[in-house]
Design a protein around this motif. Structure first.
Motif, PDB file in Angstrom:
ATOM      1  N   UNK A  98     -29.467  -3.970 -25.338  1.00 32.54           N
ATOM      2  CA  UNK A  98     -29.327  -4.702 -24.083  1.00 32.54           C
ATOM      3  C   UNK A  98     -30.692  -4.894 -23.433  1.00 32.54           C
ATOM      4  N   UNK A  99     -30.675  -5.618 -22.341  1.00 27.24           N
ATOM      5  CA  UNK A  99     -31.876  -5.820 -21.532  1.00 27.24           C
ATOM      6  C   UNK A  99     -31.480  -5.527 -20.088  1.00 27.24           C
ATOM      7  N   UNK A 100     -32.287  -4.781 -19.393  1.00 24.33           N
ATOM      8  CA  UNK A 100     -32.041  -4.458 -17.978  1.00 24.33           C
ATOM      9  C   UNK A 100     -30.657  -3.825 -17.752  1.00 24.33           C
ATOM     10  N   UNK A 101     -30.314  -2.883 -18.575  1.00 24.72           N
ATOM     11  CA  UNK A 101     -29.124  -2.068 -18.332  1.00 24.72           C
ATOM     12  C   UNK A 101     -27.838  -2.613 -18.917  1.00 24.72           C
ATOM     13  N   UNK A 102     -26.720  -1.942 -18.570  1.00 23.84           N
ATOM     14  CA  UNK A 102     -25.381  -2.292 -19.046  1.00 23.84           C
ATOM     15  C   UNK A 102     -25.301  -2.258 -20.570  1.00 23.84           C
ATOM     16  N   UNK A 103     -25.939  -1.242 -21.143  1.00 22.60           N
ATOM     17  CA  UNK A 103     -25.955  -1.175 -22.602  1.00 22.60           C
ATOM     18  C   UNK A 103     -24.675  -0.535 -23.119  1.00 22.60           C
ATOM     19  N   UNK A 525     -21.837   3.828 -16.346  1.00 22.38           N
ATOM     20  CA  UNK A 525     -22.733   2.700 -16.613  1.00 22.38           C
ATOM     21  C   UNK A 525     -24.135   2.984 -16.065  1.00 22.38           C
ATOM     22  N   UNK A 526     -24.161   3.557 -14.864  1.00 28.07           N
ATOM     23  CA  UNK A 526     -25.446   3.891 -14.239  1.00 28.07           C
ATOM     24  C   UNK A 526     -26.256   4.853 -15.097  1.00 28.07           C
ATOM     25  N   UNK A 527     -25.566   5.810 -15.667  1.00 26.48           N
ATOM     26  CA  UNK A 527     -26.253   6.821 -16.466  1.00 26.48           C
ATOM     27  C   UNK A 527     -26.492   6.412 -17.900  1.00 26.48           C
ATOM     28  N   UNK A 528     -26.254   5.136 -18.194  1.00 33.38           N
ATOM     29  CA  UNK A 528     -26.537   4.649 -19.555  1.00 33.38           C
ATOM     30  C   UNK A 528     -27.761   3.747 -19.585  1.00 33.38           C
ATOM     31  N   UNK A 529     -28.495   3.732 -18.484  1.00 32.10           N
ATOM     32  CA  UNK A 529     -29.731   2.950 -18.462  1.00 32.10           C
ATOM     33  C   UNK A 529     -30.904   3.925 -18.359  1.00 32.10           C
ATOM     34  N   UNK A 530     -31.863   3.847 -19.293  1.00 31.64           N
ATOM     35  CA  UNK A 530     -33.020   4.728 -19.172  1.00 31.64           C
ATOM     36  C   UNK A 530     -33.863   4.307 -17.965  1.00 31.64           C
ATOM     37  N   UNK A 558     -30.325   9.548 -21.011  1.00 30.69           N
ATOM     38  CA  UNK A 558     -29.122   8.818 -20.631  1.00 30.69           C
ATOM     39  C   UNK A 558     -28.112   9.872 -20.207  1.00 30.69           C
ATOM     40  N   UNK A 559     -28.034  10.112 -18.909  1.00 29.57           N
ATOM     41  CA  UNK A 559     -27.239  11.241 -18.432  1.00 29.57           C
ATOM     42  C   UNK A 559     -25.762  11.121 -18.812  1.00 29.57           C
ATOM     43  N   UNK A 560     -25.222   9.917 -18.753  1.00 26.21           N
ATOM     44  CA  UNK A 560     -23.791   9.750 -19.042  1.00 26.21           C
ATOM     45  C   UNK A 560     -23.445  10.139 -20.471  1.00 26.21           C
ATOM     46  N   UNK A 561     -24.372   9.892 -21.382  1.00 32.00           N
ATOM     47  CA  UNK A 561     -24.090  10.156 -22.793  1.00 32.00           C
ATOM     48  C   UNK A 561     -24.626  11.512 -23.235  1.00 32.00           C
ATOM     49  N   UNK A 562     -25.186  12.248 -22.273  1.00 31.63           N
ATOM     50  CA  UNK A 562     -25.744  13.553 -22.596  1.00 31.63           C
ATOM     51  C   UNK A 562     -26.888  13.448 -23.615  1.00 31.63           C
ATOM     52  N   UNK A 563     -27.697  12.430 -23.434  1.00 35.49           N
ATOM     53  CA  UNK A 563     -28.822  12.194 -24.338  1.00 35.49           C
ATOM     54  C   UNK A 563     -30.109  12.563 -23.605  1.00 35.49           C
ATOM     55  N   UNK A 564     -30.895  13.412 -24.234  1.00 37.01           N
ATOM     56  CA  UNK A 564     -32.184  13.783 -23.648  1.00 37.01           C
ATOM     57  C   UNK A 564     -33.197  12.662 -23.827  1.00 37.01           C
TER      58      UNK A 564
END
Lengths: 616, 167
Positions: A98-103, A525-530, A558-564
């Motif tokens: 994606x670009x600019x979020x909402x990935x 969604x918010x937590x899926x944007x770096x 990416x906090x929502x996905x628990x990704x460091x």
């Protein structure tokens, strides 16, 4: 870990400096074939006084030479080198881009095209990256716009547009054989043959196979195989009158497609045929007619989709005094059959939809061409959200060695087939409306001493009517804003050595209506944007035979996905053994073990691939 | 298709001028032409003599050619800013006339036998004046055409592949 990597990349960059040889040539004089020479564009090869990118938008172009030297084997890997494009490997076969979020797996606010043919899925939203492929050696360039492009490209070009443009058949003559393999039995094999059919008529055909083993034993259903064949025919009927005919056929499978009763894999197949006719009329207007037909079959757990798309677009560009006018009309027909199992949740099962559109844009040159006002609007009628108007106003001003631009655009994302036609008990998508965005952008480009170019963009996107999950179905109860800044630097440290440094920072703030059940969804969604990303890309021509690229990349958590957050390095070494034969060693995700990019359960591991290429 | 926004000049990886690029492309054409031409034995001494006549606009682009192997031998480059003695160019197998000075080009062509020497020019009347290959600018690219009247009448042989590419 972080410090170590930074010092490694610095060492790598500065040792290169000491060894770099002055090589002032823009082309390889003894290594460029006649057909390649025929197609070389002088202006794009030369760095003119006004070499600053003049578009009043955040545009980036990944060139053929860059794609070639980066040793990438998929479109997704190539997009990792474009600033502002968020690329996350979900597993061995799937990507979130994606670009600019909402990935996400179905990132739905990005429009992607191959030679003008949209590969945005009308069934799901977004692009099914696993089924879309090209021969990367035959790609001329990948053009990426960050920000809305609705006034020209229509709905779904909300956060960006990517256009993958393949080379003319003249430029891909002869035999090309490519084979790549890594130590985990992943393979990519390509064969292409191009020849001249008649004077001014050229043809190429290709076949590509790739396969990838599953990531690991814990997650064992992401292995894939993909086969694709295709052709491109180019005929220059006369000066400024060119006809292109091209097509592809593909078939692929992901995971184990066990049985009809418990399907867990994915199969996809399809084909397309495209005709593109461009000519200059007596009035000096440039006419373009693009038409394509596409048929796809996609089978995922619980759903089979069969789809036919027929699309025709006509466009004309005409200069009238200081107005550069572009206008066009288009028609699109979609016929599908969607079967779900074991129970029905899509109604109707078969559907025929039509989209019509018309657009006009005027680029007005003022103040001796220094000031440009670009006004455009697109009208689109579709069977999901009826009438959509997509306006945009852009302004650019040229300064010595610099340019500033500003833009306001409106964009929409139209509900897709599965969203709109979902019917399951009381859950329904029938009340879903289009998502809307109002986007403000400000850009600045600057060049210093012919060596350093900076491209800076700040943006603020306001979204309304974003999709939400409610008790009785999909609604549009999420809204909010994304704002950010994107910096990309291109630094020519030596004639043979280019470094790019790209940085981005963004924040997303979404909220839900008080009666909505989707606050958690909005937060996801918010937590899926770096928030922050950084890229340092170094491309160095050691000499005529050897090329070396280094790529250091940082992606925030990416906090929502628990990704460091992670740092990782790619490196490619290319050895042109003879004029016709080259070997490339491409190492990706070098670092301290594996990292996660999207799915916390799927580690993305180091990959070392060796590619052989023969051009005859 | 809709690349209106993309009327852009990309940040480039090389710091060379447009003219520099043009002459690099032209040098590359010379090299490529030599892969398709067979000179008669009596003119051959293990080297292919490429003569550049007129102002040298190639810069260092020709350095890449000097000494390079072709099917007919190694490339040897000689520069002449003007020609006073026809003898000077008698040993040239390839003669490249720089610039678009018609008078000068005519003088050069008058001094040689265009059936013995592969002549290359870079303006639109070069073929009409009796030259063999004409490089021209079209659509921001350098293309070439071949003098059809000379084909088959020269001492050197040009492969059909090249003739077909030359519009």
């Amino acid at each position: 870990m972080k410090k170590l990597l930074v010092s490694q990349i610095l060492a790598l960059i500065f040792s290169a400096n000491a060894l770099a040889k002055a090589n002032n040539s823009a082309i390889d004089i003894t290594g460029t074939s006649l057909s390649e020479l025929f197609n070389l564009k002088i202006t794009s090869l030369s760095k003119k006084k006004q070499a600053l990118n003049k578009a009043a938008a955040a545009v980036y172009v990944l060139t053929h030479d860059e794609i070639d030297r980066l040793g990438v084997t998929t479109i997704a890997d190539a997009l990792r080198y474009v600033p502002g494009v968020e690329v996350a490997n979900i597993d061995a076969s799937r990507w979130a881009i994606s670009i600019r979020g909402f990935n996400g797996l179905a990132a739905n606010k990005l429009l992607v095209m191959i030679d003008g043919r949209s590969i945005y899925s009308p069934l799901f939203s977004g692009v099914v990256w696993a089924e879309k492929d090209v021969v990367l050696a035959d790609v001329d360039r990948i053009e990426v716009i960050r920000g809305p492009g609705g006034a020209i490209w229509g709905a779904n070009a909300v956060n960006g547009v990517i256009n993958i443009i393949t080379r003319k058949a003249q430029a891909t003559q002869g035999v090309l054989l490519e084979a790549g393999v890594d130590f985990k039995q992943n393979k990519v094999v390509t064969a292409r043959y191009g020849w001249q059919l008649a004077q001014n008529a050229y043809m190429r055909i290709y076949a590509k196979h790739r396969q990838h083993d599953s990531t690991n034993e814990q997650f064992s259903n992401d292995n894939n195989r993909h086969n694709q064949v295709g052709f491109r025919f180019d005929y220059d009927i006369a000066n400024d009158n060119a006809l292109t005919l091209q097509g592809d056929l593909y078939s692929g499978v992901i995971g184990n497609v066990a049985s009809q009763a418990a399907p867990d894999g994915q199969t996809q197949s399809g084909g397309n045929l495209l005709v593109n006719w461009q000519f200059t009329g007596d009035d000096n207007g440039q006419h373009k007619l693009l038409s394509y037909y596409e048929q796809t079959q996609l089978s995922v757990p619980m759903l089979d989709d069969q789809r036919e798309i027929w699309n025709v677009d006509y466009q004309v560009e005409q200069q009238w005094q200081q107005h550069a006018l572009v206008g066009g009309v288009g028609y699109r027909s979609l016929q599908d059959q969607v079967d779900t199992r074991p129970f029905d949740f899509i109604a109707p099962k078969s559907r025929h939809d039509e989209v019509i559109n018309a657009f006009i844009q005027d680029d007005i040159a003022l103040l001796d061409d220094d000031l440009h006002l670009i006004v455009g609007i697109k009208y689109e009628h579709n069977d999901y959200s009826a009438n959509e108007w997509l306006p945009s106003v852009r302004l650019s001003y040229q300064l010595p060695d610099a340019m500033i631009w500003a833009a306001w655009s409106k964009a929409v994302r139209v509900p897709t087939r599965v969203e709109s036609d979902i019917r399951y008990g009381s859950f329904s998508g029938e009340h879903l409306a289009s998502e809307r965005a109002n986007v403000y952008e400000l850009g600045w480009r600057k060049k210093w001493f012919d060596v350093w170019q900076l491209d800076a963009t700040a943006y603020r996107s306001q979204y309304e009517n974003l999709l939400s999950f409610e008790a009785n179905g999909y609604r549009n109860k999420v809204s909010g804003k994304v704002q950010g800044i994107e910096l990309s630097n291109s630094i020519q440290l030596q004639p043979s050595w280019l470094v790019r440094v790209n940085l981005s920072h963004a924040t997303m703030d979404l909220s839900t209506a008080s009666d909505s059940l989707s606050p958690a969804g909005a937060k996801t969604t918010q937590g899926q944007m770096p928030r922050n990303t950084a890229q340092v890309i170094s491309m160095w021509d050691i000499n005529k035979q050897w090329k070396f690229n280094g790529y250091l990349r940082y992606v925030d958590k990416l906090t929502s996905n628990n990704i460091d957050s992670y740092w990782t390095i790619d490196a490619t070494l290319q050895w042109q053994v003879t004029q016709r034969f080259s070997i490339q060693l491409a190492a990706r995700n070098i670092g301290d073990g594996s990292h996660q990019e999207w799915d916390a359960l799927v580690p993305i591991e180091q990959q070392v691939m060796i590619n052989f290429r023969w051009g005859i | 298709m809709r690349q209106i926004l993309f009327l852009v000049l990309v940040f480039m990886t090389s710091t060379v001028s447009a003219e520099g690029v043009v002459y690099q492309i032209k040098a590359s054409y010379i090299y490529n032409f030599l892969q398709f031409v067979q000179f008669s034995n009596n003119t051959l001494s293990g080297e292919v003599n490429v003569c550049i006549v007129g102002e040298n606009k190639f810069g260092h682009a020709l350095d890449a050619l000097e000494g390079t192997q072709t099917p007919q031998g190694k490339i040897a480059i000689s520069m002449f800013d003007k020609i006073t003695q026809p003898m000077q160019i008698a040993s040239c197998q390839v003669l490249y006339v720089v610039g678009s000075d018609i008078q000068f080009s005519q003088q050069v062509l008058d001094k040689i036998n265009t059936e013995n020497i592969l002549t290359i020019g870079e303006f639109s009347d070069f073929i009409a004046m009796g030259g063999y290959i004409e490089l021209y600018l079209e659509d921001d690219s350098i293309h070439f055409r071949v003098n059809r009247q000379l084909v088959g009448h020269t001492q050197f042989k040009v492969a059909a592949q090249l003739l077909m590419l030359g519009v």
